[in-house]
Enzyme design. Sequence first.
Site, mmCIF file in Angstrom:
data_model
loop_
_atom_site.group_PDB
_atom_site.id
_atom_site.type_symbol
_atom_site.label_atom_id
_atom_site.label_comp_id
_atom_site.label_asym_id
_atom_site.label_seq_id
_atom_site.Cartn_x
_atom_site.Cartn_y
_atom_site.Cartn_z
ATOM 1 N N ASN A 9 -2.311 -21.884 -10.158
ATOM 2 C CA ASN A 9 -2.123 -22.769 -11.310
ATOM 3 C C ASN A 9 -2.794 -22.104 -12.502
ATOM 4 O OD1 ASN A 9 -2.119 -24.790 -13.217
ATOM 5 N ND2 ASN A 9 -3.554 -26.118 -12.116
ATOM 6 N N LYS A 11 -2.781 -23.128 -15.494
ATOM 7 C CA LYS A 11 -3.236 -24.112 -16.493
ATOM 8 C C LYS A 11 -2.791 -23.657 -17.882
ATOM 9 C CE LYS A 11 -7.027 -25.058 -13.386
ATOM 10 N NZ LYS A 11 -8.280 -25.720 -13.169
ATOM 11 N N HIS A 87 -2.349 -33.552 -10.987
ATOM 12 C CA HIS A 87 -3.561 -32.725 -11.072
ATOM 13 C C HIS A 87 -4.671 -33.529 -11.762
ATOM 14 C CE1 HIS A 87 -6.333 -29.518 -12.060
ATOM 15 N NE2 HIS A 87 -5.707 -28.776 -11.160
ATOM 16 N N GLU A 89 -6.844 -32.767 -13.815
ATOM 17 C CA GLU A 89 -6.973 -32.533 -15.266
ATOM 18 C C GLU A 89 -5.948 -33.354 -16.046
ATOM 19 O OE1 GLU A 89 -6.903 -28.251 -15.193
ATOM 20 O OE2 GLU A 89 -8.884 -28.237 -14.250
ATOM 21 N N GLU A 157 -7.736 -31.680 -3.678
ATOM 22 C CA GLU A 157 -8.549 -30.988 -4.670
ATOM 23 C C GLU A 157 -9.725 -31.877 -5.090
ATOM 24 O OE1 GLU A 157 -6.335 -27.645 -6.645
ATOM 25 O OE2 GLU A 157 -6.063 -29.396 -7.927
ATOM 26 N N GLY A 163 -12.951 -25.602 -10.699
ATOM 27 C CA GLY A 163 -13.488 -24.832 -11.819
ATOM 28 C C GLY A 163 -15.005 -24.839 -11.902
ATOM 29 N N SER A 195 -12.124 -24.014 -6.474
ATOM 30 C CA SER A 195 -12.943 -22.797 -6.462
ATOM 31 C C SER A 195 -12.648 -21.876 -5.276
ATOM 32 C CB SER A 195 -14.431 -23.158 -6.527
ATOM 33 O OG SER A 195 -14.709 -23.860 -7.739
HETATM 34 C C1 PEP Z 1 -6.992 -26.094 -9.786
HETATM 35 O O1 PEP Z 1 -6.820 -26.033 -10.986
HETATM 36 O O2 PEP Z 1 -6.170 -26.720 -9.126
HETATM 37 C C2 PEP Z 1 -8.141 -25.437 -9.202
HETATM 38 C C3 PEP Z 1 -8.383 -25.592 -7.936
HETATM 39 O O3 PEP Z 1 -8.922 -24.652 -10.032
HETATM 40 P P1 PEP Z 1 -10.090 -23.618 -9.573
HETATM 41 O O4 PEP Z 1 -9.512 -22.780 -8.470
HETATM 42 O O5 PEP Z 1 -10.368 -22.818 -10.816
HETATM 43 O O6 PEP Z 1 -11.233 -24.433 -9.121
#
Ligand code: PEP
Length: 235
Positions: A9, A11, A87, A89, A157, A163, A195
């Site tokens: 992703n 973003k 998601h 975010e 998630e 992040g 992460s």
């Molecule tokens: C994500 O955006 O779905 C995500 C898991 O980000 P990161 O791997 O940067 O934690």
Amino acid sequence: MPKKIAAGNWKMNGLRAALGEARAIAEGAPSGIVTLLCPPATLLAAMPEGLATGGQCCHTNETGAHTGDVSAEMLADAGATYCITGHSERRADHGERDADVLAQTEAAWRAGLTAILCIGETLEQREAGRTLDVLSAQLAGSLPEGATAENTVVAYEPVWAIGTGKVASPEQVAEVHDALRAQVGPDMSLLYGGSVKAANAADIFELGNVDGALVGGASLRAADFLPIAEALAAR
Ligand code: PEP
């Protein structure tokens, strides 16, 4: 059998100059798994052959007076075969709730896309011992009737792990994925996100009910993302 999926992703990252990374990912993608990138919508049509691509969200209507929005049909027209829905975010930045996520997931299906439906608990919810209840309620509220292993992937998630560099422990991931497996049946792919890096991917992919990862930061560069895809392919 669930499909194994290494999903990136991007973003709100990626100008055309980043297409070289996408090409390197396409060229190095291991066989036997789905390697998928979800770039900003502006890059979808320019993504290289040899990769699956997806949108990061979609409007629920096919067309109309919705300035700035992108429909699932537009994502499909630009080459996408997947779309992330729910998601955290989007939930945080745009106030998307479970009912909105459900409608987006149905819109993705309408356009022939496979939805990658994201659910996850906050740190506060985890510390209150409510993780499984929260996830079960999110899934019940956002997974439409008619979900199948072909049209839906579920991504767990934990919000506190996205992040932040804090990856959920294998025990935490296993507990959630085992519970999700019981809810969605044997064939739907279940991804972990939060992460994931080359250094921790293999430990996560060893878990029985983890079929891949949704990766943010470490999907932006081929040198970081390909080892994750390879760890999945090697499982
Ligand atoms: C994500 O955006 O779905 C995500 C898991 O980000 P990161 O791997 O940067 O934690």
